[in-house]
Design a protein around this motif. Sequence first.
Motif, short mmCIF file in Angstrom:
data_model
loop_
_atom_site.label_atom_id
_atom_site.label_comp_id
_atom_site.label_asym_id
_atom_site.label_seq_id
_atom_site.Cartn_x
_atom_site.Cartn_y
_atom_site.Cartn_z
N THR A 1 7.52 1.75 8.85
CA THR A 1 6.52 1.78 7.78
C THR A 1 7.04 1.06 6.55
OG1 THR A 1 5.61 3.87 8.58
CG2 THR A 1 5.14 3.29 6.30
N VAL A 2 6.17 0.32 5.94
CA VAL A 2 6.46 -0.38 4.69
C VAL A 2 5.54 0.18 3.61
CG1 VAL A 2 6.36 -2.62 3.53
CG2 VAL A 2 7.26 -2.46 5.84
N TYR A 3 6.07 0.29 2.41
CA TYR A 3 5.33 0.86 1.29
C TYR A 3 5.21 -0.15 0.16
CZ TYR A 3 6.80 5.05 3.79
OH TYR A 3 7.04 5.99 4.76
N LEU A 4 4.18 0.03 -0.64
CA LEU A 4 4.03 -0.75 -1.87
C LEU A 4 3.71 0.24 -2.98
CD1 LEU A 4 4.01 -3.64 -3.06
CD2 LEU A 4 1.51 -3.56 -2.87
N GLN A 5 4.70 0.48 -3.83
CA GLN A 5 4.50 1.34 -4.98
C GLN A 5 3.98 0.48 -6.12
OE1 GLN A 5 4.91 4.77 -5.38
NE2 GLN A 5 3.98 4.40 -7.39
N MET A 6 2.80 0.82 -6.62
CA MET A 6 2.16 0.02 -7.66
C MET A 6 2.05 0.86 -8.92
SD MET A 6 -0.82 -1.83 -5.39
CE MET A 6 -1.71 -0.31 -5.12
N ASN A 7 2.74 0.44 -9.96
CA ASN A 7 2.72 1.13 -11.25
C ASN A 7 2.08 0.25 -12.31
OD1 ASN A 7 4.18 3.27 -10.05
ND2 ASN A 7 6.13 2.32 -10.58
N SER A 8 1.71 0.85 -13.42
CA SER A 8 1.11 0.12 -14.54
C SER A 8 -0.02 -0.78 -14.04
CB SER A 8 2.18 -0.71 -15.25
OG SER A 8 3.21 0.12 -15.72
N LEU A 9 -0.89 -0.22 -13.24
CA LEU A 9 -1.96 -1.02 -12.66
C LEU A 9 -2.92 -1.55 -13.71
CD1 LEU A 9 -2.51 1.10 -9.47
CD2 LEU A 9 -2.11 -1.36 -9.48
N LYS A 10 -3.43 -2.75 -13.44
CA LYS A 10 -4.36 -3.43 -14.34
C LYS A 10 -5.67 -3.69 -13.58
CE LYS A 10 -0.45 -5.97 -16.33
NZ LYS A 10 0.11 -7.32 -16.59
N PRO A 11 -6.78 -3.84 -14.32
CA PRO A 11 -8.05 -4.17 -13.63
C PRO A 11 -7.94 -5.41 -12.75
CG PRO A 11 -8.47 -3.49 -15.88
CD PRO A 11 -6.98 -3.58 -15.74
N GLU A 12 -7.14 -6.37 -13.15
CA GLU A 12 -6.99 -7.59 -12.34
C GLU A 12 -6.21 -7.37 -11.06
OE1 GLU A 12 -6.27 -7.19 -15.58
OE2 GLU A 12 -4.49 -8.36 -16.17
N ASP A 13 -5.66 -6.17 -10.85
CA ASP A 13 -5.02 -5.86 -9.57
C ASP A 13 -6.04 -5.39 -8.54
OD1 ASP A 13 -2.36 -4.37 -11.44
OD2 ASP A 13 -2.30 -6.29 -10.39
N THR A 14 -7.29 -5.22 -8.95
CA THR A 14 -8.34 -4.81 -8.03
C THR A 14 -8.51 -5.84 -6.92
OG1 THR A 14 -9.54 -3.55 -9.70
CG2 THR A 14 -10.81 -4.34 -7.81
N ALA A 15 -8.42 -5.38 -5.67
CA ALA A 15 -8.51 -6.28 -4.52
C ALA A 15 -8.42 -5.45 -3.24
CB ALA A 15 -7.37 -7.29 -4.54
N VAL A 16 -8.65 -6.11 -2.12
CA VAL A 16 -8.32 -5.53 -0.82
C VAL A 16 -6.89 -5.91 -0.50
CG1 VAL A 16 -8.80 -5.52 1.64
CG2 VAL A 16 -10.69 -5.57 0.00
N TYR A 17 -6.07 -4.92 -0.28
CA TYR A 17 -4.65 -5.15 0.01
C TYR A 17 -4.42 -5.04 1.51
CZ TYR A 17 -3.45 -5.00 -4.92
OH TYR A 17 -3.34 -5.29 -6.26
N SER A 18 -3.78 -6.06 2.07
CA SER A 18 -3.50 -6.08 3.50
C SER A 18 -2.02 -6.26 3.73
CB SER A 18 -4.24 -7.24 4.18
OG SER A 18 -5.64 -7.12 4.02
N CYS A 19 -1.51 -5.61 4.76
CA CYS A 19 -0.12 -5.85 5.11
C CYS A 19 -0.07 -6.82 6.29
CB CYS A 19 0.64 -4.58 5.42
SG CYS A 19 0.15 -3.72 6.91
N ALA A 20 1.06 -7.49 6.40
CA ALA A 20 1.24 -8.52 7.41
C ALA A 20 2.66 -8.46 7.96
CB ALA A 20 0.96 -9.90 6.82
N ALA A 21 2.82 -8.91 9.18
CA ALA A 21 4.13 -8.95 9.82
C ALA A 21 4.36 -10.32 10.42
CB ALA A 21 4.23 -7.89 10.91
N GLY A 22 5.59 -10.81 10.31
CA GLY A 22 5.86 -12.13 10.85
C GLY A 22 7.33 -12.36 11.11
#
Length: 122
Positions: A78-99
């Motif tokens: 499992t991989v995590y993304l801790q997002m702090n101090s979020l801004k309105p411009e961070d609004t999006a669909v977030y996808s994870c990828a492997a390669g």
Amino acid sequence: QVQLVESGGGLVQAGGSLRLSCAASGRTFSTYAMAWFRQVPGKAREFVAGITWSVGSTLYADSVKDRFTISKDNAKNTVYLQMNSLKPEDTAVYSCAAGKGIGSFYASYDYWGQGTQVTVSS
């Protein structure tokens, strides 16, 4: 094949925090790195952060450096993304990828999750 399932998205106020998770299953040993990308309708997919499974080397987009942290749990695949101090411009669909390699270009990654919506209100 590698299957990726994201979770943890939602609605948060500006300045708040969220933690996204990406659980990998299948032939995960065939992958070298994991990453998070985000996309807003009508805009190109944007690299957010990446990490290697082995030594945990990380890469961040300038727009999220010092606010977001990518981490991994090899035992849980499992991989995590801790997002702090979020801004309105961070609004999006977030996808994870492997390669097979870490990088900011989407073509570096072979497998993709379905994505999870993150909405930051002002």
